[in-house]
Write a protein that holds these residues in place. Sequence first.
Motif, PDB file in Angstrom:
ATOM      1  N   GLY B 155       0.904  -1.066  -0.016  1.00  0.00           N
ATOM      2  CA  GLY B 155      -0.161   0.070   0.125  1.00  0.00           C
ATOM      3  C   GLY B 155       0.698   1.205   0.074  1.00  0.00           C
ATOM      4  N   GLY B 156       1.107   1.891   1.251  1.00  0.00           N
ATOM      5  CA  GLY B 156       1.811   3.164   1.408  1.00  0.00           C
ATOM      6  C   GLY B 156       0.574   4.400   1.629  1.00  0.00           C
ATOM      7  N   ALA B 159      -2.438   5.086  -0.661  1.00  0.00           N
ATOM      8  CA  ALA B 159      -3.608   4.300  -0.950  1.00  0.00           C
ATOM      9  C   ALA B 159      -4.917   4.631  -0.589  1.00  0.00           C
ATOM     10  CB  ALA B 159      -3.245   2.949  -0.209  1.00  0.00           C
ATOM     11  N   VAL B 164      -4.583   0.510  -3.574  1.00  0.00           N
ATOM     12  CA  VAL B 164      -2.914  -0.328  -3.293  1.00  0.00           C
ATOM     13  C   VAL B 164      -2.580  -0.889  -4.648  1.00  0.00           C
ATOM     14  CG1 VAL B 164      -3.785  -0.708  -0.760  1.00  0.00           C
ATOM     15  CG2 VAL B 164      -4.361  -2.375  -2.339  1.00  0.00           C
ATOM     16  N   LYS B 166      -2.943  -3.942  -5.756  1.00  0.00           N
ATOM     17  CA  LYS B 166      -3.957  -4.628  -6.621  1.00  0.00           C
ATOM     18  C   LYS B 166      -4.827  -3.832  -7.384  1.00  0.00           C
ATOM     19  CE  LYS B 166      -7.895  -5.218  -3.580  1.00  0.00           C
ATOM     20  NZ  LYS B 166      -8.630  -4.328  -4.281  1.00  0.00           N
ATOM     21  N   HIS B 380      -1.135   4.426   8.182  1.00  0.00           N
ATOM     22  CA  HIS B 380      -2.003   4.888   7.228  1.00  0.00           C
ATOM     23  C   HIS B 380      -3.505   4.890   7.618  1.00  0.00           C
ATOM     24  CE1 HIS B 380       1.763   4.007   5.134  1.00  0.00           C
ATOM     25  NE2 HIS B 380       1.332   2.563   5.225  1.00  0.00           N
ATOM     26  N   ASP B 383      -6.631   4.635   5.797  1.00  0.00           N
ATOM     27  CA  ASP B 383      -7.094   3.365   5.382  1.00  0.00           C
ATOM     28  C   ASP B 383      -7.446   2.355   6.612  1.00  0.00           C
ATOM     29  OD1 ASP B 383      -6.344   3.403   2.666  1.00  0.00           O
ATOM     30  OD2 ASP B 383      -4.428   3.280   3.323  1.00  0.00           O
ATOM     31  N   ASN B 385      -5.377   1.586   8.772  1.00  0.00           N
ATOM     32  CA  ASN B 385      -4.064   0.433   8.929  1.00  0.00           C
ATOM     33  C   ASN B 385      -3.169   1.128   9.578  1.00  0.00           C
ATOM     34  OD1 ASN B 385      -1.520  -0.477   6.344  1.00  0.00           O
ATOM     35  ND2 ASN B 385      -2.240  -1.445   8.120  1.00  0.00           N
ATOM     36  N   GLU B 425      -0.920  -4.741   4.400  1.00  0.00           N
ATOM     37  CA  GLU B 425       0.279  -4.440   3.442  1.00  0.00           C
ATOM     38  C   GLU B 425       1.798  -5.031   3.570  1.00  0.00           C
ATOM     39  OE1 GLU B 425       0.505  -0.056   3.090  1.00  0.00           O
ATOM     40  OE2 GLU B 425       1.623  -0.069   5.088  1.00  0.00           O
TER      41      GLU B 425
END
Lengths: 469, 469
Positions: B155-156, B159, B164, B166, B380, B383, B385, B425
């Motif tokens: 991701g990062g 995202a 991401v 995908k 993140h 997200d 995350n 991720e």
Amino acid sequence: MTTFNKVTAAHIAALREIAGVQYVLADEESMSRYAQDETEDLHYLPEVVVKPDTTEQVSRIMQLCNEALLPVTPRGGGTGLSGGALAQYGGVLISMERFNRIQLIDERNLQVITEPGVITEELQNAVKEKGLFYPPDPSSRGTCFIGGNIAENSGGPKAVKYGVVKDYVLNLEMVLPNGDIIWTGANVLKNATGYNLTQLVVGSEGTLGIVTKIVLRLIPLPKNDLLMLVPFRSAESACAAVSAIFRAGFTPSAMEFMERDALDWVTKYVQSNAVRIDDDIQAHLLIEVDGNYPEVLMQEMEGIAGVVEGFDIGEILFAEDSQQKDELWKLRRRVAEAVKANSIYKEEDTVVPRAELPVLLKGVKEIGNRYGFHSVCYGHAGDGNLHVNIIRGELTEEQWNGTLKEGIREIFELVKQLGGTISGEHGIGLVQKNYMDIIFDQTSMHLMKQIKQIFDPNNILNRGKIFDC
Amino acid sequence: MTTFNKVTAAHIAALREIAGVQYVLADEESMSRYAQDETEDLHYLPEVVVKPDTTEQVSRIMQLCNEALLPVTPRGGGTGLSGGALAQYGGVLISMERFNRIQLIDERNLQVITEPGVITEELQNAVKEKGLFYPPDPSSRGTCFIGGNIAENSGGPKAVKYGVVKDYVLNLEMVLPNGDIIWTGANVLKNATGYNLTQLVVGSEGTLGIVTKIVLRLIPLPKNDLLMLVPFRSAESACAAVSAIFRAGFTPSAMEFMERDALDWVTKYVQSNAVRIDDDIQAHLLIEVDGNYPEVLMQEMEGIAGVVEGFDIGEILFAEDSQQKDELWKLRRRVAEAVKANSIYKEEDTVVPRAELPVLLKGVKEIGNRYGFHSVCYGHAGDGNLHVNIIRGELTEEQWNGTLKEGIREIFELVKQLGGTISGEHGIGLVQKNYMDIIFDQTSMHLMKQIKQIFDPNNILNRGKIFDC
């Protein structure tokens, strides 16, 4: 290959026990309503139709069918264009129409949890009321089910900016052919936890399991949009303009291509006077931009107009109000219907990298000339997704069901050569499976068939769709 | 379970025959450079390292290993955080470092065809020069490989707006464990043609095949961005603000959360004086918006500032120029490094629906109190995350490698309860596989293991990653 058993009175009694007497139909008249979808003129009668209401019921039905070796066909709204919901082997047709509840619109997390039998447009409207947006909207959105959209990985006009169904599915509850119930993932935007079963199921056309609950991500609803219709004097240059718009840095929220015949026919079909088509016009692009800042949208529209003006166009029609926008969208959305009303046709769902569209269109026409068929092309040009409607017209039975297959094969071989594939959003189902060898080699096909076998060892669920195995 | 064979002199000779003498390393000193990644302090020495240059060579190597029953570990940049590139069983380590060519930046179609050994940041810069954008950018982007990003579905920070890895992968060339070479899809934005093998491979952590070519979609590069750092007097209210910003209709291009310690430690570590942290500040959000219209970005920044002002914040720092932006981003990107320099730690990659972040953070701290560990959390937040860095500190060996496992399990159980999962991720790899049962029931795990077996019947490729089978 497993041999199927026939549905017996005992099976029907067992199904009634599970789903309730009134939700199991075995009379021919009732069942005949489930014998067709929107694919050509195909017709397959199931042996029994059952309408479960809960995941638990679906699980028990699948257990029963798996043990009794009865073929099972899951069905959504019946709007499919590749025959995916047709009971080719008879057997048990499971209609998901009673799974029609939106369970939770989670405004805190911008997610919705829904059952698969909800009509796509109703889902869109429900989240819209909360200021949220679920973008994928196939032309059939007024009648198709969200579950069917997941089975086919549907797209629609907004996909060019917002992506297709797969880009919104976070998690799925699914009943496996043996009756086991699983969740494929988690309700999160990012996931690096094991194989992506969710994405394996999206687009699997009801061959791996029956989806009973769906978690979708939503986005904030854009507050404004602008729409314009651009007439081109050459269909190929309309296609060429598509790629030029993106290369100029614009990302429209819709970019729809219609050949002259498509717009002509639908205008007559719906008796609209929204558009006057000059004699020298060969195609149109319907272009939408959306966002929150009207002045920005205006700038973008002007920028896009600047690009298309380099392509020998007629006079651009800017929609002035929401009524005119609705009218233009109605024309686009009802093209398929209009073509269908005009003639029997076969619809091919070609998709290529978008800059290859002009080559594809030219090739389709050239192949048509050689095989003697007329085609009406339209579709989601921003995605490189061109629907090729092959018109029966004066073709003989032998041409229509014989040599035409070779013509279609040539179209698909061209698509492959251009880096594309044979279905962008309609799926393979029954009608395209004999062309899968053009896209996938034997190794890849074997992998897919083995995956099918893992999920469905007895091969009872939607057998014969996508491939034979 | 297949028993592996040891690598012999004959195998090494055969590998040299395939890849060239200088690209096969068998001396311990050379191999030791391939024995670690960025995961804790794990260390596994392969028996031989081979650096192929072509798909054909990878195919021949896999054939050899498959027939000889040698374990194979594929390796990208070696920046992984779950041990996915570690040669747990010794055997043959295939380093993809020579697959470092960007083959085609297709400006007409907004696509890039690249080999997997290209460094992510180099890929981003190359497409940027053409006015194009490949958004996924893990913190390690300066050293990680794009192939590794695909293996882990990375991701990062971007995202939150752009998705991401995908969401950008269109098609993959892949060598199967038996040496067969396939393409998983087509170079198109929409695809409803058979099972989505592409998405099955993304995030599969190098267990299904070795990716040798990658087709990614690109988007137009946004021309402007704005960045601000918001200090909060409570970490939980920083988390709560995240969800409020989205509910107000904003979609920032980054929304990063850092606990006080994270920013404190990294500020000292990189000796930056960019940020002064008042004593009463407990956490920060780093918020970016991007787009083409500076006046719109300014409006959005003001709107977001209006939202966060309701959450007991300190003084917002707006980055004034690109130098200040770079400085703030450097701080965020180097947090992990700073924490690592400060203490041994275990990093958990939790992800939940974003509105659940405050509950997660509170739960993590409460669990930490009970198990006696300190954690530094950042990640993140847009997200949902959250990277939970558990600091070794004063923990005894028995606590660190013993009872802590139970604490981590409690964190993951909380994550599951909140609708989330155990990796957003970083992947599962070696270090999280014993927690997979929290997320997936036995049926789902069995499906995954059977899929692994289809692709890799001899179980030679990256065995022991994600799960044991």
